[in-house]
Design a protein around this motif. Structure first.
Motif, PDB file in Angstrom:
ATOM      1  N   LEU A 134       0.829  -1.208   0.000  1.00  0.00           N
ATOM      2  CA  LEU A 134       0.000   0.000   0.000  1.00  0.00           C
ATOM      3  C   LEU A 134       0.863   1.257   0.000  1.00  0.00           C
ATOM      4  O   LEU A 134       0.553   2.237  -0.686  1.00  0.00           O
ATOM      5  CB  LEU A 134      -0.925  -0.015   1.214  1.00  0.00           C
ATOM      6  CG  LEU A 134      -1.914   1.121   1.339  1.00  0.00           C
ATOM      7  CD1 LEU A 134      -2.879   1.115   0.156  1.00  0.00           C
ATOM      8  CD2 LEU A 134      -2.679   1.003   2.642  1.00  0.00           C
ATOM      9  N   SER A 135       1.964   1.229   0.726  1.00  0.00           N
ATOM     10  CA  SER A 135       2.865   2.386   0.756  1.00  0.00           C
ATOM     11  C   SER A 135       3.488   2.640  -0.606  1.00  0.00           C
ATOM     12  O   SER A 135       3.620   3.792  -1.041  1.00  0.00           O
ATOM     13  CB  SER A 135       3.965   2.166   1.788  1.00  0.00           C
ATOM     14  OG  SER A 135       3.421   2.049   3.067  1.00  0.00           O
ATOM     15  N   LEU A 136       3.869   1.582  -1.312  1.00  0.00           N
ATOM     16  CA  LEU A 136       4.459   1.748  -2.638  1.00  0.00           C
ATOM     17  C   LEU A 136       3.449   2.284  -3.639  1.00  0.00           C
ATOM     18  O   LEU A 136       3.778   3.103  -4.502  1.00  0.00           O
ATOM     19  CB  LEU A 136       5.047   0.427  -3.118  1.00  0.00           C
ATOM     20  CG  LEU A 136       6.280  -0.055  -2.364  1.00  0.00           C
ATOM     21  CD1 LEU A 136       6.712  -1.427  -2.854  1.00  0.00           C
ATOM     22  CD2 LEU A 136       7.407   0.937  -2.485  1.00  0.00           C
ATOM     23  N   VAL A 137       2.197   1.854  -3.540  1.00  0.00           N
ATOM     24  CA  VAL A 137       1.151   2.377  -4.425  1.00  0.00           C
ATOM     25  C   VAL A 137       0.937   3.863  -4.152  1.00  0.00           C
ATOM     26  O   VAL A 137       0.806   4.666  -5.086  1.00  0.00           O
ATOM     27  CB  VAL A 137      -0.152   1.574  -4.248  1.00  0.00           C
ATOM     28  CG1 VAL A 137      -1.322   2.272  -4.899  1.00  0.00           C
ATOM     29  CG2 VAL A 137       0.012   0.172  -4.812  1.00  0.00           C
ATOM     30  N   ASN A 138       0.904   4.243  -2.888  1.00  0.00           N
ATOM     31  CA  ASN A 138       0.731   5.657  -2.542  1.00  0.00           C
ATOM     32  C   ASN A 138       1.917   6.498  -3.001  1.00  0.00           C
ATOM     33  O   ASN A 138       1.740   7.645  -3.434  1.00  0.00           O
ATOM     34  CB  ASN A 138       0.537   5.818  -1.035  1.00  0.00           C
ATOM     35  CG  ASN A 138      -0.838   5.406  -0.590  1.00  0.00           C
ATOM     36  OD1 ASN A 138      -1.774   5.371  -1.379  1.00  0.00           O
ATOM     37  ND2 ASN A 138      -0.964   5.076   0.680  1.00  0.00           N
TER      38      ASN A 138
END
Length: 114
Positions: free
Chosen positions: A39-43
């Motif tokens: 999720l952090s990489l997508v954000n």
């Protein structure tokens, strides 16, 4: 001799339940942390895309402002350009250039009055 060393472990009666509990807990933590990382990489990629989109918008607005300035500075005597500088790279002007936003350039071509 080995039986004497193993006797305290056999008397506890756990028979590997602690190992199973540690294994299940470790797997649960790994799954939840990999979800958070994903999720952090997508954000992060979404934030980068938004930053580049904003930079492109700012460069375009700078080009429009420059074109309006050129029209206003000639007091109505501007006759237009015969070629568009977009075909070459010699007319590019820098709007911004740094390590955070990257490089943004613009070119303006003002045609003759219609």
């Amino acid at each position: 001799m080995i039986n004497a060393l193993m006797k305290p472990f056999r008397q506890q009666g756990q028979k590997g339940y602690v190992l199973l509990l540690v294994l299940v807990t470790t797997m649960a933590l790994f799954i939840s942390l990999s979800g958070i990382l994903s999720l952090s990489l997508v954000n992060l990629s979404s934030a980068k895309r938004s930053m580049f989109d904003a930079g492109a918008l700012y460069a375009a607005e700078t080009g429009v402002d420059n074109a309006i300035y050129q029209l206003n500075s000639t007091s109505g005597t501007y006759t237009g350009t015969t070629t568009c500088p977009v075909a070459g790279t010699s007319g590019a002007q820098s709007a911004f250039n740094d390590t955070v936003k990257g490089k943004g350039t613009y070119q303006t071509a003002l045609p003759a009055a219609l």
